[in-house]
Motif scaffolding. Structure first.
Motif, short mmCIF file in Angstrom:
data_model
loop_
_atom_site.label_atom_id
_atom_site.label_comp_id
_atom_site.label_asym_id
_atom_site.label_seq_id
_atom_site.Cartn_x
_atom_site.Cartn_y
_atom_site.Cartn_z
N HIS A 88 -4.73 -1.02 -2.26
CA HIS A 88 -5.38 -0.27 -1.23
C HIS A 88 -5.13 -0.69 0.18
O HIS A 88 -4.90 -1.98 0.48
CB HIS A 88 -6.82 0.14 -1.40
N ARG A 89 -4.89 0.22 1.10
CA ARG A 89 -4.80 -0.21 2.42
C ARG A 89 -5.62 -1.23 3.02
O ARG A 89 -5.24 -2.33 3.78
CB ARG A 89 -4.52 0.92 3.46
N ARG B 35 2.75 3.68 -2.47
CA ARG B 35 2.70 3.96 -3.85
C ARG B 35 4.18 4.08 -4.29
O ARG B 35 5.06 3.98 -5.30
CB ARG B 35 2.12 5.04 -4.32
N HIS C 3 0.27 -1.48 -6.65
CA HIS C 3 -0.07 -0.88 -5.27
C HIS C 3 -1.51 -1.58 -4.92
O HIS C 3 -2.17 -1.88 -5.71
CB HIS C 3 -0.46 0.71 -5.80
N ASP D 49 0.95 -1.26 -0.11
CA ASP D 49 0.00 0.08 0.07
C ASP D 49 1.06 1.10 -0.12
O ASP D 49 0.47 2.26 0.17
CB ASP D 49 -1.00 -0.12 1.13
#
Length: 157
Positions: A140-141, A101, A138, A99
Protein backbone atom coordinates in the motif's frame (compact mmCIF):
# COMPACT_ATOMS: atom_id res chain seq x y z
CA UNK A 1 20.84 6.73 -20.88
CA UNK A 2 22.91 8.62 -18.32
CA UNK A 3 22.82 7.56 -14.69
CA UNK A 4 24.04 9.12 -11.50
CA UNK A 5 23.96 7.01 -8.39
CA UNK A 6 24.18 7.73 -4.69
CA UNK A 7 24.47 4.88 -2.24
CA UNK A 8 24.68 4.76 1.53
CA UNK A 9 25.39 1.33 2.99
CA UNK A 10 25.52 -0.16 6.45
CA UNK A 11 27.35 -3.36 7.43
CA UNK A 12 25.88 -6.56 6.02
CA UNK A 13 24.36 -8.54 8.92
CA UNK A 14 23.54 -11.65 6.89
CA UNK A 15 24.70 -14.99 8.23
CA UNK A 16 23.35 -18.35 7.20
CA UNK A 17 22.25 -20.38 10.21
CA UNK A 18 21.17 -23.99 10.45
CA UNK A 19 17.57 -24.66 11.37
CA UNK A 20 16.25 -27.79 13.07
CA UNK A 21 16.06 -29.74 9.78
CA UNK A 22 19.71 -29.12 8.96
CA UNK A 23 18.94 -26.91 5.94
CA UNK A 24 20.38 -23.44 5.65
CA UNK A 25 18.06 -20.53 6.23
CA UNK A 26 17.96 -18.04 3.40
CA UNK A 27 18.45 -14.43 4.44
CA UNK A 28 15.81 -12.34 2.70
CA UNK A 29 16.03 -8.62 2.26
CA UNK A 30 13.18 -6.37 1.25
CA UNK A 31 13.66 -3.75 -1.43
CA UNK A 32 11.05 -1.02 -1.72
CA UNK A 33 11.19 1.36 -4.63
CA UNK A 34 9.50 4.50 -5.81
CA UNK A 35 9.75 6.80 -8.81
CA UNK A 36 9.39 10.51 -9.48
CA UNK A 37 8.91 11.56 -13.09
CA UNK A 38 9.63 14.99 -14.61
CA UNK A 39 7.35 15.12 -17.65
CA UNK A 40 8.80 18.39 -19.00
CA UNK A 41 12.35 17.04 -19.22
CA UNK A 42 11.60 13.31 -19.65
CA UNK A 43 13.71 12.47 -16.61
CA UNK A 44 13.01 10.19 -13.72
CA UNK A 45 14.50 9.52 -10.32
CA UNK A 46 14.35 6.12 -8.68
CA UNK A 47 14.76 5.52 -4.98
CA UNK A 48 15.53 2.13 -3.52
CA UNK A 49 15.21 1.43 0.20
CA UNK A 50 16.67 -1.87 1.38
CA UNK A 51 15.53 -3.41 4.67
CA UNK A 52 17.19 -6.32 6.48
CA UNK A 53 15.74 -9.30 8.29
CA UNK A 54 14.87 -7.37 11.43
CA UNK A 55 13.62 -4.28 9.54
CA UNK A 56 16.91 -2.43 9.89
CA UNK A 57 17.71 0.05 7.12
CA UNK A 58 20.61 -1.32 5.06
CA UNK A 59 20.86 0.80 1.91
CA UNK A 60 19.40 3.95 0.39
CA UNK A 61 20.11 4.34 -3.31
CA UNK A 62 18.96 6.84 -5.89
CA UNK A 63 19.32 6.61 -9.65
CA UNK A 64 18.53 9.15 -12.34
CA UNK A 65 17.39 8.27 -15.87
CA UNK A 66 17.23 10.59 -18.88
CA UNK A 67 15.04 10.20 -21.99
CA UNK A 68 12.31 8.27 -20.18
CA UNK A 69 9.12 8.31 -22.24
CA UNK A 70 6.52 7.83 -19.50
CA UNK A 71 5.99 7.25 -15.78
CA UNK A 72 5.12 3.65 -16.64
CA UNK A 73 8.59 3.12 -18.17
CA UNK A 74 10.18 4.83 -15.16
CA UNK A 75 8.41 2.35 -12.83
CA UNK A 76 9.77 -0.60 -14.82
CA UNK A 77 13.30 0.83 -14.74
CA UNK A 78 12.97 1.18 -10.96
CA UNK A 79 12.05 -2.48 -10.55
CA UNK A 80 15.01 -3.47 -12.70
CA UNK A 81 17.29 -1.29 -10.55
CA UNK A 82 15.99 -3.11 -7.46
CA UNK A 83 16.96 -6.47 -8.91
CA UNK A 84 20.38 -5.18 -9.96
CA UNK A 85 20.97 -3.91 -6.43
CA UNK A 86 20.03 -7.30 -4.98
CA UNK A 87 22.46 -8.99 -7.38
CA UNK A 88 25.28 -6.57 -6.56
CA UNK A 89 24.74 -7.17 -2.83
CA UNK A 90 25.02 -10.92 -3.40
CA UNK A 91 21.65 -11.62 -1.82
CA UNK A 92 20.07 -15.04 -2.44
CA UNK A 93 16.50 -14.14 -1.48
CA UNK A 94 14.73 -10.83 -2.04
CA UNK A 95 11.27 -9.39 -1.78
CA UNK A 96 10.65 -6.44 -4.09
CA UNK A 97 7.78 -4.22 -3.04
CA UNK A 98 6.05 -1.39 -4.89
CA UNK A 99 2.72 0.39 -4.70
CA UNK A 100 2.12 -0.13 -8.44
CA UNK A 101 0.00 -3.25 -8.99
CA UNK A 102 0.59 -3.24 -12.74
CA UNK A 103 4.38 -3.41 -12.51
CA UNK A 104 4.26 -6.05 -9.76
CA UNK A 105 1.86 -8.24 -11.77
CA UNK A 106 3.98 -7.96 -14.91
CA UNK A 107 7.09 -8.94 -12.94
CA UNK A 108 5.33 -11.93 -11.37
CA UNK A 109 4.36 -13.50 -14.68
CA UNK A 110 6.68 -15.42 -16.97
CA UNK A 111 4.70 -14.70 -20.14
CA UNK A 112 5.92 -12.28 -22.78
CA UNK A 113 4.78 -8.71 -22.20
CA UNK A 114 3.89 -6.79 -25.35
CA UNK A 115 3.44 -3.37 -23.77
CA UNK A 116 5.85 -0.45 -24.03
CA UNK A 117 7.83 -1.88 -21.10
CA UNK A 118 8.02 -5.44 -22.46
CA UNK A 119 11.79 -5.36 -23.00
CA UNK A 120 12.41 -4.10 -19.47
CA UNK A 121 10.09 -6.75 -18.00
CA UNK A 122 11.94 -9.44 -19.98
CA UNK A 123 15.24 -8.20 -18.54
CA UNK A 124 13.74 -8.34 -15.04
CA UNK A 125 12.53 -11.91 -15.64
CA UNK A 126 15.92 -12.97 -17.04
CA UNK A 127 17.62 -11.85 -13.82
CA UNK A 128 15.54 -14.23 -11.70
CA UNK A 129 18.25 -16.88 -12.13
CA UNK A 130 20.54 -14.89 -9.80
CA UNK A 131 18.29 -15.62 -6.81
CA UNK A 132 17.20 -18.73 -4.96
CA UNK A 133 13.96 -16.95 -4.09
CA UNK A 134 12.38 -13.77 -5.40
CA UNK A 135 9.02 -12.35 -4.41
CA UNK A 136 7.27 -9.41 -6.06
CA UNK A 137 4.68 -7.95 -3.73
CA UNK A 138 2.29 -5.03 -3.87
CA UNK A 139 2.51 -2.67 -0.93
CA UNK A 140 0.00 0.00 0.00
CA UNK A 141 1.21 3.53 -0.73
CA UNK A 142 1.31 4.40 2.97
CA UNK A 143 3.67 1.47 3.57
CA UNK A 144 6.06 2.79 0.94
CA UNK A 145 6.40 6.25 2.48
CA UNK A 146 10.17 6.01 3.14
CA UNK A 147 10.91 5.36 -0.56
CA UNK A 148 8.40 8.06 -1.57
CA UNK A 149 10.03 10.75 0.60
CA UNK A 150 13.50 9.74 -0.56
CA UNK A 151 12.66 9.91 -4.27
CA UNK A 152 10.82 13.22 -3.91
CA UNK A 153 13.85 14.79 -2.23
CA UNK A 154 16.16 13.27 -4.83
CA UNK A 155 14.27 14.68 -7.82
CA UNK A 156 13.92 18.07 -6.14
CA UNK A 157 17.71 18.27 -5.85
Amino acid sequence: MAENEGVRETPNPFNTNKNHRGQKDISRITIQFNVAFDIRNFKSATSLVVWGLTDELLVLKSTFHNNVSSPFVAEAFACLEGKKLGISMGIQSIKIMKDSRTIIKKCQTSSTDKSEIGVIIKDIQNKKVYFQEIIFQHIHRSGNSQAHRFVKNTLDR
